[in-house]
Design a protein around this motif. Structure first.
Motif, PDB file in Angstrom:
ATOM      1  N   THR A  53       4.215 -27.964  -3.924  1.00  0.00           N
ATOM      2  CA  THR A  53       4.352 -26.812  -2.896  1.00  0.00           C
ATOM      3  C   THR A  53       5.584 -26.257  -3.100  1.00  0.00           C
ATOM      4  OG1 THR A  53       3.166 -27.847  -1.031  1.00  0.00           O
ATOM      5  CG2 THR A  53       4.796 -26.477  -0.539  1.00  0.00           C
ATOM      6  N   ASP A 140      -2.183 -23.624  -0.204  1.00  0.00           N
ATOM      7  CA  ASP A 140      -1.912 -24.902  -0.235  1.00  0.00           C
ATOM      8  C   ASP A 140      -2.739 -25.874   0.153  1.00  0.00           C
ATOM      9  OD1 ASP A 140       0.301 -26.578  -1.108  1.00  0.00           O
ATOM     10  OD2 ASP A 140       1.566 -26.388   0.484  1.00  0.00           O
ATOM     11  N   GLU A 141      -2.959 -27.013  -0.307  1.00  0.00           N
ATOM     12  CA  GLU A 141      -3.850 -27.967  -0.066  1.00  0.00           C
ATOM     13  C   GLU A 141      -5.367 -27.573   0.267  1.00  0.00           C
ATOM     14  OE1 GLU A 141      -2.046 -30.199   3.018  1.00  0.00           O
ATOM     15  OE2 GLU A 141      -0.311 -30.865   1.768  1.00  0.00           O
TER      16      GLU A 141
HETATM   17 MG   LIG Z   1       2.793 -29.823  -0.687  1.00  0.00          MG
END
Ligand SMILES: [Mg+2]
Ligand SMILES: Nc1ncnc2c1ncn2[C@@H]1O[C@H](COP(=O)(O)OP(=O)(O)O)[C@@H](O)[C@H]1O
Length: 306
Positions: A53, A140-141
């Motif tokens: 991230t 993200d993710e």
């Molecule tokens: Mg992360």
């Protein structure tokens, strides 16, 4: 064609990230460089806390552009990822039009489904044609989202356009730089990976972790930073329930520094275990261990890597 965000070399990119306190090794810098040059999304996989991230944020800052972040979760749908009509405001507007007796059907339709009633979510923001500089889009993710959503993303990443039935098609003038991350809680679909450049991020080796600590906790003593990086490396080689990530290393060094330590001792180690390890079992298995012995083993590891 040169990319509007970056025209330098791989070494330049590494340096610009370093200026944002992000330590990228050569492999990661090459992947990012290629993602920019080839205009392909970069897919980052790795354990939690290895800097996936953070890379997106550092890249946006290094390239002087906006970071647009879409955090994925189970049940994430188009209305939260792409766009949604502002239903409450549309209703209110409708009342106003009614009261003014100016209501005819086609005007109302045109008014109510205009851009000012559109709530733009991250994916639409990222391809907004009015954007003067392409953004960095962090998805993200992705492993937390449903597979259906992956299918949708696959289409978006192929075309960089979105069709809104009431308004028409929105297409990015210049595609954003897309960074996708996964903590690998499940396998992500092959089709999606195929569209991207892939980079696995390992836990950092001693030298890299030390460089990260120096960059992020510059006020910590050099000796403490070295000891911490060595011990964390040692802990990751042990059979722990949950190995510490880089965030834990950074928190730990900051905590020890806040306690006035410039080197590790048994008491400080014991007092700060909860900063480093986040499970009762792991803390118990470490508590009361001989710090000197752990340090010695850690020292032997670093010596091997030198
Ligand atoms: Mg992360
Ligand atoms: N290579 C690196 N350079 C600088 N900081 C890093 C690096 N890797 C990790 N970090 C720091 O560690 C923390 C965790 O990183 P994060 O990006 O949240 O991990 P992930 O997304 O992989 O779970 C962040 O505070 C980040 O700043």
């Amino acid at each position: 064609m040169a990319h509007p965000l970056f025209s330098g070399s791989i070494a330049d990119l590494q340096q610009q990230l370093a200026a944002q306190h992000y330590v990228a090794d050569r492999g990661l810098a090459v992947s990012l460089f290629l993602a920019i040059r080839l205009r392909r999304p970069l897919f980052l996989e790795g354990e939690a806390g290895v800097g996936k991230t953070a890379l997106a944020g550092a890249t946006a800052a290094a390239l002087g552009t906006d970071l647009i972040r879409l955090q994925c979760y189970e049940g994430l749908d188009i209305s939260h990822a792409v766009y949604e009509w502002d239903y409450a405001r549309q209703l209110l507007e409708l009342r106003i039009l009614e009261a003014a007796h100016t209501l005819d059907r086609s005007t109302a339709r045109r008014e109510l489904y205009s851009e000012s009633f559109l709530i733009k979510r991250p994916l639409l923001q990222a391809i907004d044609p009015s954007r003067t500089r392409p953004a960095v889009l962090l998805i993200d993710e992705i492993d937390r989202a449903d597979e259906e959503f992956e299918g949708y993303l696959l289409e978006l990443l192929a075309e960089f356009q979105i069709t809104i039935p009431e308004l028409g098609t929105v297409r990015a003038a210049e595609p954003p730089l897309v960074i996708l991350t996964s903590n690998r809680t499940r396998e992500v679909h092959d089709g999606l990976k195929r569209r991207c450049l892939y980079q696995w991020i390992e836990y950092p080796a001693f030298d890299k972790e030390l460089a990260i600590v120096r960059a992020r906790v510059p006020h910590a003593s050099a000796r403490l930073a070295e000891q911490a990086a060595a011990i964390v490396g040692e802990l990751r080689s042990m059979e722990l329930y949950k190995a510490p990530g880089v965030s834990e290393t950074l928190d730990w060094v900051a905590a020890l520094t806040a306690l006035g330590k410039d080197a590790l001792d048994a008491e400080a180690f014991d007092q700060t275990l909860g900063v480093l390890l986040k499970s009762k079992e792991d803390i118990e298995s470490l508590r009361g261990q001989d710090v000197a012995a752990v340090l010695e083993r850690a020292g032997a590891r670093t010596a091997r890597q030198d």
